[in-house]
Design a protein around this motif. Structure first.
Motif, PDB file in Angstrom:
ATOM      1  N   SER A 136       0.948  -1.189  -0.150  1.00  0.00           N
ATOM      2  CA  SER A 136       0.025   0.092   0.017  1.00  0.00           C
ATOM      3  C   SER A 136       0.932   1.130  -0.032  1.00  0.00           C
ATOM      4  O   SER A 136       1.979   1.118   0.647  1.00  0.00           O
ATOM      5  CB  SER A 136      -1.007   0.106   1.136  1.00  0.00           C
ATOM      6  OG  SER A 136      -1.479   1.416   1.348  1.00  0.00           O
ATOM      7  N   GLN A 142     -16.011   9.066  -2.557  1.00  0.00           N
ATOM      8  CA  GLN A 142     -14.726   8.934  -3.187  1.00  0.00           C
ATOM      9  C   GLN A 142     -14.785   9.282  -4.673  1.00  0.00           C
ATOM     10  O   GLN A 142     -13.980   9.898  -5.059  1.00  0.00           O
ATOM     11  CB  GLN A 142     -14.388   7.682  -2.650  1.00  0.00           C
ATOM     12  CG  GLN A 142     -12.870   7.479  -3.317  1.00  0.00           C
ATOM     13  CD  GLN A 142     -12.184   6.160  -2.960  1.00  0.00           C
ATOM     14  OE1 GLN A 142     -12.627   5.352  -1.893  1.00  0.00           O
ATOM     15  NE2 GLN A 142     -10.940   6.020  -3.425  1.00  0.00           N
ATOM     16  N   ARG A 193      -5.379   8.424   0.811  1.00  0.00           N
ATOM     17  CA  ARG A 193      -5.337   8.694   2.213  1.00  0.00           C
ATOM     18  C   ARG A 193      -6.727   9.473   3.207  1.00  0.00           C
ATOM     19  O   ARG A 193      -6.990   9.048   4.231  1.00  0.00           O
ATOM     20  CB  ARG A 193      -4.373   9.665   2.714  1.00  0.00           C
ATOM     21  CG  ARG A 193      -2.979   8.808   2.330  1.00  0.00           C
ATOM     22  CD  ARG A 193      -1.819   9.793   2.526  1.00  0.00           C
ATOM     23  NE  ARG A 193      -0.511   9.282   2.165  1.00  0.00           N
ATOM     24  CZ  ARG A 193       0.622   9.018   2.949  1.00  0.00           C
ATOM     25  NH1 ARG A 193       0.363   9.363   4.059  1.00  0.00           N
ATOM     26  NH2 ARG A 193       1.352   8.416   2.525  1.00  0.00           N
ATOM     27  N   TYR A 237      -9.690   8.573   2.258  1.00  0.00           N
ATOM     28  CA  TYR A 237     -10.770   7.376   2.089  1.00  0.00           C
ATOM     29  C   TYR A 237     -10.145   6.173   2.533  1.00  0.00           C
ATOM     30  O   TYR A 237     -10.899   5.017   2.272  1.00  0.00           O
ATOM     31  CB  TYR A 237     -11.310   7.190   0.684  1.00  0.00           C
ATOM     32  CG  TYR A 237     -12.181   8.488   0.366  1.00  0.00           C
ATOM     33  CD1 TYR A 237     -13.398   8.673   0.713  1.00  0.00           C
ATOM     34  CD2 TYR A 237     -11.806   9.551  -0.275  1.00  0.00           C
ATOM     35  CE1 TYR A 237     -14.378   9.611   0.511  1.00  0.00           C
ATOM     36  CE2 TYR A 237     -12.406  10.616  -0.518  1.00  0.00           C
ATOM     37  CZ  TYR A 237     -13.837  10.838  -0.166  1.00  0.00           C
ATOM     38  OH  TYR A 237     -14.531  12.048  -0.383  1.00  0.00           O
ATOM     39  N   ALA A 238      -8.791   5.996   3.388  1.00  0.00           N
ATOM     40  CA  ALA A 238      -8.397   4.835   3.595  1.00  0.00           C
ATOM     41  C   ALA A 238      -9.283   3.945   4.698  1.00  0.00           C
ATOM     42  O   ALA A 238      -8.885   2.703   4.724  1.00  0.00           O
ATOM     43  CB  ALA A 238      -7.033   5.198   4.234  1.00  0.00           C
ATOM     44  N   ASP A 239     -10.051   4.709   5.432  1.00  0.00           N
ATOM     45  CA  ASP A 239     -10.941   3.677   6.458  1.00  0.00           C
ATOM     46  C   ASP A 239     -12.085   2.990   6.002  1.00  0.00           C
ATOM     47  O   ASP A 239     -12.349   2.075   6.474  1.00  0.00           O
ATOM     48  CB  ASP A 239     -11.371   4.720   7.701  1.00  0.00           C
ATOM     49  CG  ASP A 239     -12.313   5.781   7.175  1.00  0.00           C
ATOM     50  OD1 ASP A 239     -12.731   5.955   5.671  1.00  0.00           O
ATOM     51  OD2 ASP A 239     -12.601   6.671   7.917  1.00  0.00           O
ATOM     52  N   GLY A 240     -12.263   3.257   4.665  1.00  0.00           N
ATOM     53  CA  GLY A 240     -13.314   2.200   3.826  1.00  0.00           C
ATOM     54  C   GLY A 240     -14.802   2.822   4.215  1.00  0.00           C
ATOM     55  O   GLY A 240     -15.590   1.918   3.889  1.00  0.00           O
ATOM     56  N   THR A 241     -15.123   3.868   4.955  1.00  0.00           N
ATOM     57  CA  THR A 241     -16.482   4.355   5.426  1.00  0.00           C
ATOM     58  C   THR A 241     -16.964   4.927   4.067  1.00  0.00           C
ATOM     59  O   THR A 241     -18.352   5.242   4.207  1.00  0.00           O
ATOM     60  CB  THR A 241     -16.348   5.287   6.714  1.00  0.00           C
ATOM     61  OG1 THR A 241     -15.726   6.446   6.329  1.00  0.00           O
ATOM     62  CG2 THR A 241     -15.993   4.452   7.626  1.00  0.00           C
ATOM     63  N   SER A 289     -11.550  11.535   5.657  1.00  0.00           N
ATOM     64  CA  SER A 289     -11.289  11.396   6.834  1.00  0.00           C
ATOM     65  C   SER A 289     -11.520  12.743   7.397  1.00  0.00           C
ATOM     66  O   SER A 289     -11.003  13.650   7.041  1.00  0.00           O
ATOM     67  CB  SER A 289      -9.849  11.136   7.076  1.00  0.00           C
ATOM     68  OG  SER A 289      -9.157  11.390   8.192  1.00  0.00           O
ATOM     69  N   LYS A 290     -12.122  13.070   8.749  1.00  0.00           N
ATOM     70  CA  LYS A 290     -12.118  14.194   9.360  1.00  0.00           C
ATOM     71  C   LYS A 290     -10.866  14.830   9.757  1.00  0.00           C
ATOM     72  O   LYS A 290     -10.548  16.019  10.097  1.00  0.00           O
ATOM     73  CB  LYS A 290     -13.333  13.996  10.590  1.00  0.00           C
ATOM     74  CG  LYS A 290     -12.834  13.196  11.746  1.00  0.00           C
ATOM     75  CD  LYS A 290     -13.869  13.357  12.786  1.00  0.00           C
ATOM     76  CE  LYS A 290     -13.475  12.394  13.841  1.00  0.00           C
ATOM     77  NZ  LYS A 290     -14.425  12.250  14.893  1.00  0.00           N
ATOM     78  N   TRP A 291      -9.952  13.983  10.083  1.00  0.00           N
ATOM     79  CA  TRP A 291      -8.701  14.405  10.648  1.00  0.00           C
ATOM     80  C   TRP A 291      -7.641  14.897   9.534  1.00  0.00           C
ATOM     81  O   TRP A 291      -7.081  15.828   9.582  1.00  0.00           O
ATOM     82  CB  TRP A 291      -7.784  12.988  11.041  1.00  0.00           C
ATOM     83  CG  TRP A 291      -8.486  12.435  12.111  1.00  0.00           C
ATOM     84  CD1 TRP A 291      -9.025  11.070  12.055  1.00  0.00           C
ATOM     85  CD2 TRP A 291      -8.864  12.973  13.467  1.00  0.00           C
ATOM     86  NE1 TRP A 291      -9.681  10.846  13.331  1.00  0.00           N
ATOM     87  CE2 TRP A 291      -9.577  11.747  14.096  1.00  0.00           C
ATOM     88  CE3 TRP A 291      -8.667  13.985  13.994  1.00  0.00           C
ATOM     89  CZ2 TRP A 291     -10.063  12.031  15.271  1.00  0.00           C
ATOM     90  CZ3 TRP A 291      -9.004  14.050  15.434  1.00  0.00           C
ATOM     91  CH2 TRP A 291      -9.848  13.104  16.114  1.00  0.00           C
ATOM     92  N   TRP A 292      -8.106  14.649   8.316  1.00  0.00           N
ATOM     93  CA  TRP A 292      -7.129  15.432   7.115  1.00  0.00           C
ATOM     94  C   TRP A 292      -8.223  16.642   6.848  1.00  0.00           C
ATOM     95  O   TRP A 292      -7.728  17.582   6.556  1.00  0.00           O
ATOM     96  CB  TRP A 292      -7.216  14.675   5.782  1.00  0.00           C
ATOM     97  CG  TRP A 292      -6.223  13.575   5.856  1.00  0.00           C
ATOM     98  CD1 TRP A 292      -5.926  12.292   5.940  1.00  0.00           C
ATOM     99  CD2 TRP A 292      -4.904  13.898   5.318  1.00  0.00           C
ATOM    100  NE1 TRP A 292      -5.005  11.864   6.151  1.00  0.00           N
ATOM    101  CE2 TRP A 292      -4.045  12.754   5.455  1.00  0.00           C
ATOM    102  CE3 TRP A 292      -4.345  14.810   4.593  1.00  0.00           C
ATOM    103  CZ2 TRP A 292      -2.625  12.678   4.976  1.00  0.00           C
ATOM    104  CZ3 TRP A 292      -2.972  14.888   4.277  1.00  0.00           C
ATOM    105  CH2 TRP A 292      -2.338  13.805   4.540  1.00  0.00           C
TER     106      TRP A 292
END
Length: 189
Positions: free
Chosen positions: A44, A104, A163, A165-169, A173-176
């Motif tokens: 990855s 995405q 990165r 959409y790495a969590d697959g939800t 990502s709210k962190w980004w």
């Protein structure tokens, strides 16, 4: 505490146009960049070791983005730092285009469109960092630099999507996205 500088400052074999370095990229996008070998199957983008032959300046830009975005000052130590600055500013612009409700696929379309839009080069009146970058010497260098930056923008946008959409939800990502309003060095592209 000082900002993080590029590890590619040691690479003296990279081409330089103006004072913007053109280090090799691991990319499938056509352009003037020397290409690094593709990742082995099953590896990855998120798992690349910085000492690996597959690690390029775009991986480093994504890794250092969140830490360096917090700094208003950045001492430039070489051409690779200028690539890092441009990459960080491009990621900031990309994050501004991604909304928390976007899928995405919608994000990919928005960022690819933005990456292909016309953009200013060093030396153009519209370029926001003319004080830090020297313009290309001639038209041929300008075309090469435009091709390299375009290639870099496209590849960086696609890696950023990976990165986000790495969590697959299916949601970014709210962190980004929390870095959307931050301005590295108080600048934007």
């Amino acid at each position: 505490m000082p900002a993080y500088h590029s590890a590619f400052l040691r690479d003296t074999n990279s081409r330089v146009i103006g004072n913007f370095g053109l280090p090799p990229l691991r990319t499938k996008t056509r352009g003037p960049s020397y290409t690094l070998p593709p990742l082995p199957a099953g590896t990855s983008d998120l798992d690349i070791d910085p000492d690996s032959e597959y690690y390029d300046i775009l991986d480093e830009t994504l890794t250092l983005f969140r830490a360096n975005t917090l700094f208003r000052n950045f001492e430039i130590k070489g051409p690779a730092d200028r690539v890092l600055i441009y990459g960080i500013l491009w990621i900031s612009e990309c994050l501004g285009k991604v909304k928390p409700t976007m899928s995405q696929r919608d994000s990919e379309k928005a960022l690819q469109t933005a990456a292909l839009d016309h953009f200013a080069l060093p030396g153009d009146p519209a370029f926001p960092l003319n004080a830090l970058y020297q313009p290309p010497r001639d038209r041929q260098e300008a075309d090469t630099l435009r091709g390299y930056i375009s290639q870099m923008r496209q590849e960086l946008a696609m890696r950023l999507i990976g990165r986000l959409y790495a969590d697959g939800t299916g949601k970014p990502s709210k962190w980004w996205l929390s870095f959307t309003k931050r301005r590295f060095m108080g600048k934007s592209l």
